[in-house]
Design a protein around this motif. Structure first.
Motif, PDB file in Angstrom:
ATOM      1  N   SER A  22       0.832  -1.221   0.000  1.00 37.66           N
ATOM      2  CA  SER A  22       0.000   0.000   0.000  1.00 37.66           C
ATOM      3  C   SER A  22       0.861   1.263   0.000  1.00 37.66           C
ATOM      4  CB  SER A  22      -0.930  -0.001   1.221  1.00 37.66           C
ATOM      5  OG  SER A  22      -0.173  -0.026   2.424  1.00 37.66           O
ATOM      6  N   THR A  23       1.959   1.276   0.757  1.00 35.89           N
ATOM      7  CA  THR A  23       2.817   2.472   0.788  1.00 35.89           C
ATOM      8  C   THR A  23       3.525   2.672  -0.555  1.00 35.89           C
ATOM      9  OG1 THR A  23       4.537   1.099   1.823  1.00 35.89           O
ATOM     10  CG2 THR A  23       3.195   2.471   3.284  1.00 35.89           C
ATOM     11  N   ASP A  24       3.925   1.577  -1.195  1.00 34.02           N
ATOM     12  CA  ASP A  24       4.560   1.705  -2.510  1.00 34.02           C
ATOM     13  C   ASP A  24       3.582   2.272  -3.532  1.00 34.02           C
ATOM     14  OD1 ASP A  24       7.003   0.860  -1.691  1.00 34.02           O
ATOM     15  OD2 ASP A  24       6.763  -1.225  -2.357  1.00 34.02           O
ATOM     16  N   ASN A  39      13.579   9.649   0.423  1.00 35.27           N
ATOM     17  CA  ASN A  39      13.321   9.968   1.839  1.00 35.27           C
ATOM     18  C   ASN A  39      12.083   9.232   2.369  1.00 35.27           C
ATOM     19  OD1 ASN A  39      15.537  11.629   2.011  1.00 35.27           O
ATOM     20  ND2 ASN A  39      14.387  13.495   1.473  1.00 35.27           N
ATOM     21  N   LEU A  40      11.031   9.200   1.529  1.00 37.38           N
ATOM     22  CA  LEU A  40       9.802   8.498   1.950  1.00 37.38           C
ATOM     23  C   LEU A  40      10.053   6.997   2.128  1.00 37.38           C
ATOM     24  CD1 LEU A  40       7.097  10.291  -0.265  1.00 37.38           C
ATOM     25  CD2 LEU A  40       7.397  10.444   2.222  1.00 37.38           C
ATOM     26  N   GLN A  41      10.829   6.436   1.225  1.00 40.01           N
ATOM     27  CA  GLN A  41      11.164   5.022   1.343  1.00 40.01           C
ATOM     28  C   GLN A  41      11.966   4.756   2.629  1.00 40.01           C
ATOM     29  OE1 GLN A  41      10.219   2.446  -0.248  1.00 40.01           O
ATOM     30  NE2 GLN A  41       9.271   3.276  -2.108  1.00 40.01           N
ATOM     31  N   PHE A  42      12.855   5.717   2.931  1.00 39.34           N
ATOM     32  CA  PHE A  42      13.644   5.562   4.162  1.00 39.34           C
ATOM     33  C   PHE A  42      12.749   5.628   5.395  1.00 39.34           C
ATOM     34  CE2 PHE A  42      15.924   7.622   7.672  1.00 39.34           C
ATOM     35  CZ  PHE A  42      16.915   6.688   7.890  1.00 39.34           C
ATOM     36  N   ILE A  43      11.838   6.619   5.408  1.00 40.15           N
ATOM     37  CA  ILE A  43      10.908   6.770   6.550  1.00 40.15           C
ATOM     38  C   ILE A  43      10.043   5.528   6.686  1.00 40.15           C
ATOM     39  CG2 ILE A  43       8.927   8.082   7.421  1.00 40.15           C
ATOM     40  CD1 ILE A  43      10.221  10.566   6.066  1.00 40.15           C
ATOM     41  N   LYS A  44       9.554   5.010   5.551  1.00 40.79           N
ATOM     42  CA  LYS A  44       8.738   3.800   5.562  1.00 40.79           C
ATOM     43  C   LYS A  44       9.508   2.626   6.171  1.00 40.79           C
ATOM     44  CE  LYS A  44       8.210   1.233   1.942  1.00 40.79           C
ATOM     45  NZ  LYS A  44       7.839   0.655   0.630  1.00 40.79           N
ATOM     46  N   VAL A  46      12.046   2.881   8.263  1.00 40.20           N
ATOM     47  CA  VAL A  46      12.242   3.117   9.699  1.00 40.20           C
ATOM     48  C   VAL A  46      11.001   2.730  10.488  1.00 40.20           C
ATOM     49  CG1 VAL A  46      12.574   4.909  11.457  1.00 40.20           C
ATOM     50  CG2 VAL A  46      13.986   4.917   9.382  1.00 40.20           C
ATOM     51  N   ILE A  47       9.815   3.159  10.006  1.00 43.70           N
ATOM     52  CA  ILE A  47       8.550   2.823  10.686  1.00 43.70           C
ATOM     53  C   ILE A  47       8.373   1.310  10.750  1.00 43.70           C
ATOM     54  CG2 ILE A  47       6.038   2.960  10.515  1.00 43.70           C
ATOM     55  CD1 ILE A  47       6.414   5.755   9.250  1.00 43.70           C
ATOM     56  N   PHE A  48       8.671   0.660   9.625  1.00 44.72           N
ATOM     57  CA  PHE A  48       8.524  -0.795   9.572  1.00 44.72           C
ATOM     58  C   PHE A  48       9.471  -1.475  10.577  1.00 44.72           C
ATOM     59  CE2 PHE A  48       9.573  -4.978   7.812  1.00 44.72           C
ATOM     60  CZ  PHE A  48       8.289  -5.511   7.675  1.00 44.72           C
ATOM     61  N   SER A  49      10.710  -0.948  10.659  1.00 41.07           N
ATOM     62  CA  SER A  49      11.700  -1.526  11.579  1.00 41.07           C
ATOM     63  C   SER A  49      11.289  -1.331  13.033  1.00 41.07           C
ATOM     64  CB  SER A  49      13.072  -0.885  11.333  1.00 41.07           C
ATOM     65  OG  SER A  49      13.518  -1.146  10.021  1.00 41.07           O
ATOM     66  N   VAL A  50      10.758  -0.106  13.348  1.00 39.95           N
ATOM     67  CA  VAL A  50      10.338   0.184  14.734  1.00 39.95           C
ATOM     68  C   VAL A  50       9.185  -0.727  15.145  1.00 39.95           C
ATOM     69  CG1 VAL A  50       9.274   1.909  16.240  1.00 39.95           C
ATOM     70  CG2 VAL A  50      11.147   2.571  14.710  1.00 39.95           C
ATOM     71  N   VAL A  51       8.176  -0.827  14.267  1.00 40.41           N
ATOM     72  CA  VAL A  51       7.012  -1.684  14.566  1.00 40.41           C
ATOM     73  C   VAL A  51       7.461  -3.135  14.720  1.00 40.41           C
ATOM     74  CG1 VAL A  51       4.839  -2.581  13.659  1.00 40.41           C
ATOM     75  CG2 VAL A  51       5.375  -0.139  13.455  1.00 40.41           C
ATOM     76  N   THR A  52       8.367  -3.562  13.801  1.00 41.17           N
ATOM     77  CA  THR A  52       8.865  -4.943  13.875  1.00 41.17           C
ATOM     78  C   THR A  52       9.607  -5.194  15.184  1.00 41.17           C
ATOM     79  OG1 THR A  52       9.060  -5.048  11.462  1.00 41.17           O
ATOM     80  CG2 THR A  52      10.300  -6.667  12.744  1.00 41.17           C
TER      81      THR A  52
END
Length: 422
Positions: A22-24, A39-44, A46-52
């Motif tokens: 969905s983000t892609d 930058n958006l891919q990087f933020i995505k 980071v969010i994915f890594s934090v949630v994981t």
């Protein structure tokens, strides 16, 4: 836990795929520069890594908690299975949750799925123990009604044919809202202990009978002397003996028979028989049994009745042994003779029976140890008289108090409930 881990992994996989896809799609639809896209891919990411990371931390924490709970449960199982007592846990509705190895072997539950079953269910599944399980239903109900730790004795036959007796403790457990949570039952096998108690009770009783034998022999010797004299008179007389002589001989024989019968009742091993009986008749019977020995010591037994004639309830044969033990002790404490008073007084719904002597009294240090098993200053006897007497009085819901003063005498006060027929 395996179900939760599998379920969590599937959910995580689905959410990850949805998030990435969905983000892609959203980023591709927006007209942005390459730099902003990166930058958006990087933020995505980071969010994915934090949630994981948070999710992995939660899973590890859950796993450790489950592992610790499992270890505690294993330790608890090892502990209760190593106990030589019966231990079981039931839920608030009386369904079996866990029982230790001793309990499984006792009730032959090794190959039976007992979890979730009530005592009524198990009574049908194990017919041999039907009565025992149905009795548990009754005792569990009583434990819940009391709401606190309760204790009782339960006896039942086991597969070997032996009658087992258990000292059973039941602990009802409640949640914060005072709803039934569970019932813990612990039963200790006291079969051998009860057998030993019975044997000691019998030995002590026979010991009492033996010590009373001197007084009984003296009492029997008197009518025997009379009988012998009349028989010799009849033999030497050339005329037929008067009818009165035969009547006297028969009367003396009846007297001997009565004395011997009383001793046989006292010495005969009997099972516990609880029934109502009159206090005055009971006291008079005790006095008849002990009066023979009292006379040898020049002691008078004085019964002072201040209570009327109330009814008591219990095993009169056991209570007779208690009172004989106490009166015998008083007789032995009065070698110079005197009077022993037996005083009965009514106190509300209970009766006080005091045995008062004017003997040499008991020193304070000995008085504190009275009732301890095998504690005695007598040359004969096992020191079990007062121990057994205390136990018998306690079983009759009574109490026994001993007060004494050296040089003045001793008072033994026994308190028993009056039988209420209502």
């Amino acid at each position: 836990m395996k179900f939760i881990s599998k379920h969590t992994a599937i959910v995580y996989l689905i959410i990850s795929l949805v998030w990435i896809t969905s983000t892609d799609i959203l980023i591709d639809k927006v007209d942005i520069t390459d730099k902003l896209y990166d930058n958006l891919q990087f933020i995505k990411g980071v969010i994915f890594s934090v949630v994981t990371s948070i999710l992995i931390h939660f899973i590890i924490k859950k796993h450790n908690a489950h592992k610790k709970a499992e270890e505690n449960n294993n330790e608890l199982s090892i502990l209760i299975n190593s106990m030589p007592d019966f231990v079981s846990f039931k839920d608030g509705k009386g369904r079996w949750l866990k029982v230790n190895d001793f309990g499984k072997e006792l009730y032959t539950l090794e190959n039976i799925d007992y979890v979730g079953k009530t005592d009524t269910d198990l009574a049908e599944m194990v017919p041999f123990f039907k009565d025992a399980f149905l009795y548990c239903v009754k005792s569990d109900k009583e434990a819940w009604e009391k709401g606190v730790l309760s204790r009782c004795e339960e006896s039942f036959p086991v597969i070997s044919g032996e009658i087992k007796t258990f000292d059973v403790i039941k602990v009802p457990l409640y949640d914060e809202d005072n709803n039934r949570k569970g019932l813990l039952t612990i039963g200790r096998d006291i079969t051998q202990l009860k057998a030993a108690e019975t044997m000691l009770l019998r030995k002590e009783k026979l010991s009492v009978v033996g010590e009373l034998a001197a007084g009984i022999a003296h009492e029997i010797r008197n009518p025997l002397t009379s009988i012998k004299g009349f028989i010799q008179l009849m033999k030497e007389s050339k005329q037929s003996a008067p009818k009165e002589h035969f009547n006297i001989v028969l009367s003396e024989l009846d007297r001997i028979n009565q004395i011997v019968s009383e001793m046989l009742v006292l010495s005969k091993p009997q099972s516990k028989t609880y029934k109502q009986f009159q206090l005055n008749g009971f006291i008079n019977h005790v006095l008849k049994l002990t009066n023979h020995e009292a006379l040898l010591y020049g002691i008078e037994l004085d019964f002072i009745n201040k209570s009327g004639n109330p009814k008591l309830y219990g095993d009169s044969n056991q209570l007779i042994q208690v009172f004989i033990n106490i009166i015998k002790n008083s007789i032995e404490a009065m070698p110079k003779g005197g009077t022993i008073k037996i005083v009965t007084e009514k106190n509300s719904d209970r009766i006080n029976i005091s045995i008062i002597d004017t003997g040499h009294g008991i020193p304070k240090d000995r008085l504190e140890r009275l009732g301890e098993p095998f504690f005695t200053h007598k040359e004969k006897g096992m020191g079990l008289g007062l121990t057994i007497s205390n136990k018998i009085i306690h079983e009759h819901k009574g109490s026994m108090e001993i007060t004494s003063e050296v040089g003045v005498g001793t008072r033994v006060k026994i308190n028993l409930p009056i039988y209420n027929m209502e």
